[in-house]
Design an enzyme around this catalytic site. Structure first.
Site, mmCIF file in Angstrom:
data_model
loop_
_atom_site.group_PDB
_atom_site.id
_atom_site.type_symbol
_atom_site.label_atom_id
_atom_site.label_comp_id
_atom_site.label_asym_id
_atom_site.label_seq_id
_atom_site.Cartn_x
_atom_site.Cartn_y
_atom_site.Cartn_z
ATOM 1 N N GLY A 14 137.733 27.631 -1.206
ATOM 2 C CA GLY A 14 138.335 27.048 -2.401
ATOM 3 C C GLY A 14 138.374 25.532 -2.449
ATOM 4 O O GLY A 14 139.226 24.957 -3.133
ATOM 5 N N ASN A 16 136.247 23.494 -3.934
ATOM 6 C CA ASN A 16 135.974 23.052 -5.310
ATOM 7 C C ASN A 16 137.195 23.260 -6.198
ATOM 8 O O ASN A 16 137.518 22.419 -7.044
ATOM 9 C CB ASN A 16 134.768 23.797 -5.889
ATOM 10 C CG ASN A 16 133.460 23.130 -5.513
ATOM 11 O OD1 ASN A 16 133.164 22.044 -5.976
ATOM 12 N ND2 ASN A 16 132.691 23.776 -4.640
ATOM 13 N N ARG A 67 132.473 47.994 -10.585
ATOM 14 C CA ARG A 67 132.504 46.597 -10.994
ATOM 15 C C ARG A 67 133.282 46.446 -12.304
ATOM 16 O O ARG A 67 134.072 45.524 -12.483
ATOM 17 C CB ARG A 67 131.058 46.136 -11.223
ATOM 18 C CG ARG A 67 130.711 44.857 -10.568
ATOM 19 C CD ARG A 67 129.231 44.595 -10.700
ATOM 20 N NE ARG A 67 128.565 44.721 -9.423
ATOM 21 C CZ ARG A 67 128.598 43.799 -8.465
ATOM 22 N NH1 ARG A 67 129.253 42.674 -8.643
ATOM 23 N NH2 ARG A 67 127.974 43.990 -7.337
ATOM 24 N N MET A 92 132.103 34.800 -5.486
ATOM 25 C CA MET A 92 130.875 35.402 -4.980
ATOM 26 C C MET A 92 130.664 36.845 -5.457
ATOM 27 O O MET A 92 129.978 37.622 -4.789
ATOM 28 C CB MET A 92 130.838 35.323 -3.453
ATOM 29 C CG MET A 92 130.981 33.902 -2.910
ATOM 30 S SD MET A 92 129.878 32.674 -3.650
ATOM 31 C CE MET A 92 128.456 32.863 -2.612
ATOM 32 N N ARG A 93 131.207 37.215 -6.627
ATOM 33 C CA ARG A 93 130.938 38.531 -7.213
ATOM 34 C C ARG A 93 130.035 38.344 -8.422
ATOM 35 O O ARG A 93 130.285 37.447 -9.246
ATOM 36 C CB ARG A 93 132.234 39.212 -7.700
ATOM 37 C CG ARG A 93 133.288 39.408 -6.659
ATOM 38 C CD ARG A 93 132.909 40.395 -5.595
ATOM 39 N NE ARG A 93 132.595 41.714 -6.105
ATOM 40 C CZ ARG A 93 131.975 42.659 -5.404
ATOM 41 N NH1 ARG A 93 131.578 42.408 -4.168
ATOM 42 N NH2 ARG A 93 131.736 43.849 -5.914
ATOM 43 N N HIS A 111 126.875 25.692 -8.951
ATOM 44 C CA HIS A 111 125.864 26.272 -8.072
ATOM 45 C C HIS A 111 125.349 25.179 -7.138
ATOM 46 O O HIS A 111 125.054 24.062 -7.590
ATOM 47 C CB HIS A 111 124.710 26.839 -8.907
ATOM 48 C CG HIS A 111 123.642 27.478 -8.065
ATOM 49 N ND1 HIS A 111 123.823 28.700 -7.455
ATOM 50 C CD2 HIS A 111 122.415 27.039 -7.714
ATOM 51 C CE1 HIS A 111 122.736 28.989 -6.760
ATOM 52 N NE2 HIS A 111 121.865 28.005 -6.900
ATOM 53 N N ASP A 147 122.780 32.690 -12.360
ATOM 54 C CA ASP A 147 122.433 31.274 -12.187
ATOM 55 C C ASP A 147 121.499 30.758 -13.290
ATOM 56 O O ASP A 147 120.692 29.869 -13.069
ATOM 57 C CB ASP A 147 121.838 31.031 -10.784
ATOM 58 C CG ASP A 147 122.838 31.360 -9.676
ATOM 59 O OD1 ASP A 147 124.043 31.238 -9.933
ATOM 60 O OD2 ASP A 147 122.412 31.757 -8.579
ATOM 61 N N GLU A 176 129.621 18.155 -5.062
ATOM 62 C CA GLU A 176 130.225 19.173 -5.936
ATOM 63 C C GLU A 176 131.647 18.769 -6.318
ATOM 64 O O GLU A 176 132.088 18.967 -7.459
ATOM 65 C CB GLU A 176 130.254 20.537 -5.237
ATOM 66 C CG GLU A 176 128.886 21.139 -4.992
ATOM 67 C CD GLU A 176 128.975 22.524 -4.358
ATOM 68 O OE1 GLU A 176 129.794 23.342 -4.796
ATOM 69 O OE2 GLU A 176 128.226 22.796 -3.402
#
Ligand code: GAR
Length: 217
Positions: A14, A16, A67, A92-93, A111, A147, A176
Site C-alpha cells: 500500500g 501508493n 469473482r 492484484m485482482r 501500472h 492494462d 509512482e
C-alpha cells in the site's frame, strides 16, 4: 469546494495508497479519500490505513464462490461509503467487465511500466530483458481489457547499465509516488477529458525537454 469521495483499493504493502492519502490531506485537494479497501483483510496497507484512522474494508476474495460474488460485495461496500471515484493501487485482482462497466470513467489504475509496453506482471524484469533505455509508470482509466484504457499520465526514467529488476522497481516506485497523486488531482479536479482512447488535459508538457538516453554530450 465539494471534494470527490474516493476509495483506494489495495492488495498488499500500500505505498501508493499512502502517497495518495498524504497528498489528499490538503483540504484544497479535489478528492477526499474516505475508504481504503482490500481483497486481503490482513495486508500491511490496510493495517496502516486503520492506524491512520481511515475507514477500511477487507473483502476477502477467498471466501467468495466466484469473482462476481466478490465484486458484488465490494460494490455494495463502495455504495455504503457513497464512493464516487476508485483508485486501484497495487490491487492484484482482475476485475470483471461487469464491475469495470459499472465504474466506467470513475476507475483508475497505476501500472509499473510505460503502457502499452509491458502489460501484466514482472514489468521490470521484462523491461530489462527487452533492453529498453527508458522505463516508467502509467496511470490510466480502467477498461475491461487488462492494462488498457485511456492513459492519464506517465512518468519515465533512464534504465541504468547495472540495473536489476529490484533496483528498477525501487526507482519506478518512487516515481509512482509522485505520478499517482498528480494524476488523481487532475482527474478529481475535472482536468481530464476522454476523447476515444486518448485523454486531453490541456497540459501536454510541450515546454519540457526531450528525454534522450544515453544523453547527448
Ligand atoms: C506498484 O508498483 C503498482 O504499480 C503495482 O504493484 C505495486 C504495488 O505497490 N501494480 C500492479 O502491478 C498492478 N498490475 P504498493 O502496494 O506499495 O503501492
Amino acid at each position: 469546494m465539494r471534494r470527490l469521495r474516493t476509495a483506494v483499493l489495495i492488495s498488499g504493502r500500500g505505498s501508493n495508497m499512502q502517497s495518495l492519502v498524504a497528498d489528499a490531506r490538503d483540504p484544497a485537494h479535489p478528492a477526499e479519500i474516505v475508504l481504503v479497501a482490500s481483497n486481503d483483510p490482513t495486508c500491511e496497507g490496510l493495517k496502516w490505513a486503520r492506524q491512520e484512522g481511515l475507514a477500511v474494508a477487507g473483502v476477502d476474495h477467498r471466501i467468495h464462490a466466484s469473482r462476481e460474488d466478490f465484486e458484488r460485495v465490494l460494490n455494495i461496500t463502495l455504495g455504503i461509503h457513497r464512493i464516487e471515484l476508485v483508485c486501484l493501487a497495487g490491487f492484484m485482482r482482475l476485475l470483471t467487465p461487469w464491475f469495470v462497466k459499472a465504474w466506467a470513467g470513475r476507475l483508475i489504475n497505476i501500472h509499473p511500466a510505460l503502457l502499452p509496453s509491458f502489460r501484466g506482471l514482472h514489468t521490470h524484469a521484462r523491461a530489462l530483458a527487452e533492453g529498453v533505455k527508458i522505463h516508467g509508470c502509467t496511470v490510466h482509466y480502467v477498461v475491461p481489457a487488462m492494462d488498457e484504457g485511456p492513459i492519464i499520465a506517465q512518468a519515465a526514467l533512464p534504465v541504468r547499465d547495472d540495473d536489476t529488476p529490484d533496483s528498477l522497481a525501487t526507482r519506478v516506485l518512487s516515481l509512482e509516488h509522485k505520478l499517482y497523486p498528480h494524476a488523481l488531482r487532475l482527474v478529481a479536479g475535472g482536468g481530464v477529458r476522454v476523447q476515444e482512447n486518448r485523454t486531453i488535459t490541456g497540459r501536454d508538457g510541450r515546454e519540457q525537454e526531450t528525454f534522450i538516453v544515453p544523453p547527448l554530450d
